[in-house]
Design a protein around this motif. Structure first.
Motif, PDB file in Angstrom:
ATOM      1  N   VAL A 188       0.985 -14.032  11.601  1.00  0.00           N
ATOM      2  CA  VAL A 188       0.613 -14.897  10.475  1.00  0.00           C
ATOM      3  C   VAL A 188       1.653 -14.756   9.361  1.00  0.00           C
ATOM      4  CG1 VAL A 188      -1.132 -15.374   8.712  1.00  0.00           C
ATOM      5  CG2 VAL A 188      -1.847 -14.679  11.025  1.00  0.00           C
ATOM      6  N   GLN A 189       2.078 -13.522   9.115  1.00  0.00           N
ATOM      7  CA  GLN A 189       3.037 -13.268   8.027  1.00  0.00           C
ATOM      8  C   GLN A 189       4.429 -13.782   8.395  1.00  0.00           C
ATOM      9  OE1 GLN A 189       1.196 -10.999   5.709  1.00  0.00           O
ATOM     10  NE2 GLN A 189       1.029  -9.100   6.876  1.00  0.00           N
ATOM     11  N   VAL A 190       4.782 -13.695   9.702  1.00  0.00           N
ATOM     12  CA  VAL A 190       6.067 -14.266  10.130  1.00  0.00           C
ATOM     13  C   VAL A 190       6.070 -15.762   9.827  1.00  0.00           C
ATOM     14  CG1 VAL A 190       7.583 -14.726  12.107  1.00  0.00           C
ATOM     15  CG2 VAL A 190       6.407 -12.508  11.917  1.00  0.00           C
ATOM     16  N   ILE A 225      -6.369  -6.275   8.805  1.00  0.00           N
ATOM     17  CA  ILE A 225      -5.886  -6.875   7.560  1.00  0.00           C
ATOM     18  C   ILE A 225      -4.468  -6.386   7.355  1.00  0.00           C
ATOM     19  CG2 ILE A 225      -6.172  -7.088   5.067  1.00  0.00           C
ATOM     20  CD1 ILE A 225      -9.150  -6.615   5.426  1.00  0.00           C
ATOM     21  N   GLU A 226      -3.543  -7.330   7.302  1.00  0.00           N
ATOM     22  CA  GLU A 226      -2.154  -6.972   7.032  1.00  0.00           C
ATOM     23  C   GLU A 226      -1.745  -7.550   5.695  1.00  0.00           C
ATOM     24  OE1 GLU A 226       1.032  -7.134   9.631  1.00  0.00           O
ATOM     25  OE2 GLU A 226      -0.088  -6.427  11.381  1.00  0.00           O
ATOM     26  N   GLY A 227      -0.802  -6.873   5.047  1.00  0.00           N
ATOM     27  CA  GLY A 227      -0.270  -7.374   3.793  1.00  0.00           C
ATOM     28  C   GLY A 227       1.243  -7.427   3.858  1.00  0.00           C
ATOM     29  N   PHE A 263       6.638   5.660  12.863  1.00  0.00           N
ATOM     30  CA  PHE A 263       7.557   4.638  13.364  1.00  0.00           C
ATOM     31  C   PHE A 263       6.804   3.371  13.741  1.00  0.00           C
ATOM     32  CE2 PHE A 263       9.544   2.173  16.693  1.00  0.00           C
ATOM     33  CZ  PHE A 263      10.800   1.949  16.140  1.00  0.00           C
ATOM     34  N   PHE A 264       7.297   2.215  13.273  1.00  0.00           N
ATOM     35  CA  PHE A 264       6.878   0.906  13.775  1.00  0.00           C
ATOM     36  C   PHE A 264       8.156   0.120  14.037  1.00  0.00           C
ATOM     37  CE2 PHE A 264       3.291   2.030  10.869  1.00  0.00           C
ATOM     38  CZ  PHE A 264       2.267   2.082  11.824  1.00  0.00           C
ATOM     39  N   PRO A 265       8.182  -0.750  15.036  1.00  0.00           N
ATOM     40  CA  PRO A 265       9.411  -1.519  15.316  1.00  0.00           C
ATOM     41  C   PRO A 265       9.797  -2.443  14.151  1.00  0.00           C
ATOM     42  CG  PRO A 265       7.829  -1.711  17.134  1.00  0.00           C
ATOM     43  CD  PRO A 265       7.110  -1.046  15.983  1.00  0.00           C
ATOM     44  N   PHE A 266       8.777  -2.886  13.359  1.00  0.00           N
ATOM     45  CA  PHE A 266       9.012  -3.937  12.361  1.00  0.00           C
ATOM     46  C   PHE A 266       9.258  -3.432  10.952  1.00  0.00           C
ATOM     47  CE2 PHE A 266       4.478  -3.143  12.550  1.00  0.00           C
ATOM     48  CZ  PHE A 266       4.148  -3.293  13.904  1.00  0.00           C
ATOM     49  N   THR A 267       9.162  -2.110  10.744  1.00  0.00           N
ATOM     50  CA  THR A 267       9.427  -1.566   9.403  1.00  0.00           C
ATOM     51  C   THR A 267      10.355  -0.351   9.511  1.00  0.00           C
ATOM     52  OG1 THR A 267       7.313  -0.394   9.617  1.00  0.00           O
ATOM     53  CG2 THR A 267       7.334  -2.330   8.180  1.00  0.00           C
ATOM     54  N   GLU A 268      11.159  -0.152   8.458  1.00  0.00           N
ATOM     55  CA  GLU A 268      12.050   1.014   8.398  1.00  0.00           C
ATOM     56  C   GLU A 268      12.399   1.298   6.944  1.00  0.00           C
ATOM     57  OE1 GLU A 268      12.875   3.096  10.760  1.00  0.00           O
ATOM     58  OE2 GLU A 268      14.075   4.261   9.353  1.00  0.00           O
ATOM     59  N   CYS A 299       2.233   1.459   7.429  1.00  0.00           N
ATOM     60  CA  CYS A 299       2.996   0.623   6.503  1.00  0.00           C
ATOM     61  C   CYS A 299       4.493   0.918   6.603  1.00  0.00           C
ATOM     62  CB  CYS A 299       2.519   0.856   5.076  1.00  0.00           C
ATOM     63  SG  CYS A 299       2.799   2.569   4.524  1.00  0.00           S
ATOM     64  N   GLY A 300       5.270   0.193   5.829  1.00  0.00           N
ATOM     65  CA  GLY A 300       6.702   0.469   5.780  1.00  0.00           C
ATOM     66  C   GLY A 300       7.459  -0.636   5.063  1.00  0.00           C
ATOM     67  N   MET A 301       8.784  -0.415   4.943  1.00  0.00           N
ATOM     68  CA  MET A 301       9.645  -1.436   4.352  1.00  0.00           C
ATOM     69  C   MET A 301      10.073  -2.391   5.470  1.00  0.00           C
ATOM     70  SD  MET A 301       9.522  -0.404   1.300  1.00  0.00           S
ATOM     71  CE  MET A 301      10.656  -1.517   0.480  1.00  0.00           C
ATOM     72  N   PHE A 322       2.025  -3.735   5.405  1.00  0.00           N
ATOM     73  CA  PHE A 322       1.059  -2.715   5.806  1.00  0.00           C
ATOM     74  C   PHE A 322      -0.014  -3.364   6.676  1.00  0.00           C
ATOM     75  CE2 PHE A 322      -0.236  -4.472   1.722  1.00  0.00           C
ATOM     76  CZ  PHE A 322      -1.559  -4.800   1.921  1.00  0.00           C
ATOM     77  N   GLY A 323      -0.696  -2.525   7.436  1.00  0.00           N
ATOM     78  CA  GLY A 323      -1.765  -3.038   8.288  1.00  0.00           C
ATOM     79  C   GLY A 323      -2.890  -2.027   8.402  1.00  0.00           C
ATOM     80  N   MET A 324      -4.129  -2.522   8.372  1.00  0.00           N
ATOM     81  CA  MET A 324      -5.273  -1.612   8.531  1.00  0.00           C
ATOM     82  C   MET A 324      -6.323  -2.234   9.449  1.00  0.00           C
ATOM     83  SD  MET A 324      -7.054  -2.045   4.788  1.00  0.00           S
ATOM     84  CE  MET A 324      -5.625  -2.589   3.856  1.00  0.00           C
ATOM     85  N   GLY A 325      -7.047  -1.368  10.146  1.00  0.00           N
ATOM     86  CA  GLY A 325      -8.133  -1.824  11.008  1.00  0.00           C
ATOM     87  C   GLY A 325      -9.451  -1.737  10.247  1.00  0.00           C
ATOM     88  N   VAL A 326     -10.150  -2.885  10.120  1.00  0.00           N
ATOM     89  CA  VAL A 326     -11.380  -2.920   9.319  1.00  0.00           C
ATOM     90  C   VAL A 326     -12.476  -2.088   9.981  1.00  0.00           C
ATOM     91  CG1 VAL A 326     -13.112  -4.413   8.252  1.00  0.00           C
ATOM     92  CG2 VAL A 326     -10.743  -5.178   8.410  1.00  0.00           C
TER      93      VAL A 326
HETATM   94  C1  2NL Z   1      -1.268  -0.398  11.637  1.00  0.00           C
HETATM   95  C2  2NL Z   1       0.095  -0.688  11.182  1.00  0.00           C
HETATM   96  C3  2NL Z   1       1.496  -2.315  10.190  1.00  0.00           C
HETATM   97  C4  2NL Z   1       2.986  -4.049   9.518  1.00  0.00           C
HETATM   98  C5  2NL Z   1       1.782  -3.646  10.055  1.00  0.00           C
HETATM   99  C6  2NL Z   1       4.387  -6.047   9.236  1.00  0.00           C
HETATM  100  C7  2NL Z   1       4.396  -7.403   9.223  1.00  0.00           C
HETATM  101  C8  2NL Z   1       5.572  -8.078   9.033  1.00  0.00           C
HETATM  102  C9  2NL Z   1       6.733  -7.390   8.882  1.00  0.00           C
HETATM  103  C10 2NL Z   1       6.669  -6.033   8.918  1.00  0.00           C
HETATM  104 CL1  2NL Z   1       5.609  -9.763   9.023  1.00  0.00          CL
HETATM  105  N1  2NL Z   1       5.522  -5.373   9.112  1.00  0.00           N
HETATM  106  N2  2NL Z   1       3.215  -5.397   9.426  1.00  0.00           N
HETATM  107  C11 2NL Z   1       3.891  -3.089   9.084  1.00  0.00           C
HETATM  108  C12 2NL Z   1       3.597  -1.765   9.231  1.00  0.00           C
HETATM  109  C13 2NL Z   1       2.379  -1.361   9.783  1.00  0.00           C
HETATM  110  O1  2NL Z   1       0.268  -1.996  10.731  1.00  0.00           O
HETATM  111  O2  2NL Z   1      -1.565   0.727  11.919  1.00  0.00           O
HETATM  112  N3  2NL Z   1      -2.140  -1.390  11.732  1.00  0.00           N
HETATM  113  C14 2NL Z   1      -3.469  -1.221  12.155  1.00  0.00           C
END
Ligand code: 2NL
Length: 353
Positions: A188-190, A225-227, A263-268, A299-301, A322-326
């Motif tokens: 959704v954020q992409v 919920i992601e921000g 570590f997440f692939p989408f943040t650093e 979360c991450g940059m 950031f992302g969280m599980g409700v």
């Molecule tokens: C988790 C971790 C995360 C994101 C979600 C995100 C989205 C975009 C770009 C970069 Cl478009 N990151 N989302 C980033 C870090 C963590 O969720 O544990 N979720 C349950």
């Protein structure tokens, strides 16, 4: 028989019938039989004119007395019968206004919806827009544009529900499929970044799907919920301040947060965020397994590679996500031993919230 005797005989017969009339209709037929146009007393009264003149005064007087007596008896019986009829009707229609009413239980929002609305409110208060998108997504938005490598385990058939498998038709995506159930709300954020220019302050709540067997701590469908923030000069300090504020707003002003490298692939860089235990306030107890902390979000940059996919200049802009599980937040807030109760619809559980 004299005319007087005839009249008295009619009167007595009529009085007997009036007394024994059981309802208003029967009483009316008795009246018609004696006093109606073709009634027997009416016939006698009509015949008075043909009597010898010397008999007329007495016959007139007696017949009038009989008529008056019958009318009085009819009226008395009519009153009696109507009051009986009224009492019967009132009895039949009686309503006990002291009986308790039938209860109509008032429904309420599902616990997950309540928490989701609470978190949404916190970020609306910070000026974020709420964004939504499809639950059936393209692989591109769910994985590729989020810097997830082609061989990442999250992309496997083990972990993701695929809707369409193109591997037989296209050699360039061998072993891959292009339509899936989103595994997070990041796509959704992409889409927001693709269609809007920074500054972006967006929150994406919604259902997500993972190929897990339901057990006490996993559900194949849950709510995330992601921000996402993208602006000039955004730093990790902005991320920390925002999430610390959000955790205090969600769990209470006395709670603290800590950030652990992850570590997440989408943040650093990436981090996991813990909130101090609400039971022992951080000293360690059974609820937090002695650590004093509860893990609540990741979360991450935003990785510059993600900006590359959506055409945002990483030299000018930076951002955090950031992302969280409700369901996990619900479990922590209400000490739920098993997440499955959140999907089962058992009223004994749902009624508590
Ligand atoms: C988790 C971790 C995360 C994101 C979600 C995100 C989205 C975009 C770009 C970069 Cl478009 N990151 N989302 C980033 C870090 C963590 O969720 O544990 N979720 C349950």
């Amino acid at each position: 028989m004299s005319i007087t005797e005839q009249l008295h005989q009619q009167r007595d017969a009529a009085l007997t019938q009036i007394a024994s009339a059981g309802d208003l209709a029967t009483l009316e037929s008795v009246r018609v039989a004696y006093l109606g146009k073709k009634g027997s007393l009416t016939a006698v009264l009509r015949g008075l004119g043909s009597l010898p003149p010397e008999e007329r005064p007495l016959a007139g007087k007696v017949s009038n007395e009989v008529r008056v007596a019958l009318e009085a008896a009819l009226e008395a019986r009519r009153a009696e019968l109507s009051s009986v009829a009224l009492k019967a009707r009132i009895g039949a229609e009686a309503l006990d206004v002291t009986l308790p009413g039938r209860s109509r239980p008032v429904g309420s929002r599902h616990l997950i919806e309540q928490i989701r609305a609470e978190v949404v409110d916190v970020f609306l208060g910070l000026g974020y827009q709420i964004a939504e998108g499809p639950e059936v997504e393209l692989d591109y938005y769910n994985f590729t544009a989020l810097n997830t490598p082609p061989d990442h385990p999250a992309r496997s058939l083990q972990d993701t529900f695929y809707v369409r498998d193109l591997s037989g038709e296209r050699s360039d995506i061998a072993g891959e499929s292009d339509v899936l159930l989103r595994t997070h709300t990041s796509p959704v954020q992409v889409r927001v970044m693709e269609s809007q220019k920074p500054p972006i302050y967006a929150l994406a709540p919604g259902k997500v799907y993972r190929r897990d067997i339901a057990d006490p701590s996993h559900l194949p469908q849950f709510t995330q919920i992601e921000g996402l923030v993208v602006d000039e000069g955004i730093t990790f300090a902005d991320l920390k301040g925002t999430l610390d504020h959000a955790c205090k707003a969600i769990f209470g002003p006395d709670r603290r947060t800590r950030f652990r490298p992850h570590f997440f692939p989408f943040t650093e860089p990436s981090a996991e965020v813990d909130v101090s235990c609400g039971i022992c306030a951080g000293s360690g107890c059974r609820f937090c397994k002695g650590t004093g902390w509860l893990e609540i979000l990741g979360c991450g940059m935003v990785d510059p590679n993600v900006f590359g996919y959506v055409g945002i200049d990483p030299e000018r802009y930076s951002g955090f996500a950031f992302g969280m599980g409700v369901e996990r937040i619900a479990a922590l807030k209400y000490d739920l031993p098993d997440l499955r109760v959140l999907l089962e619809g058992d009223m004994r559980f749902l009624r508590q919230f």
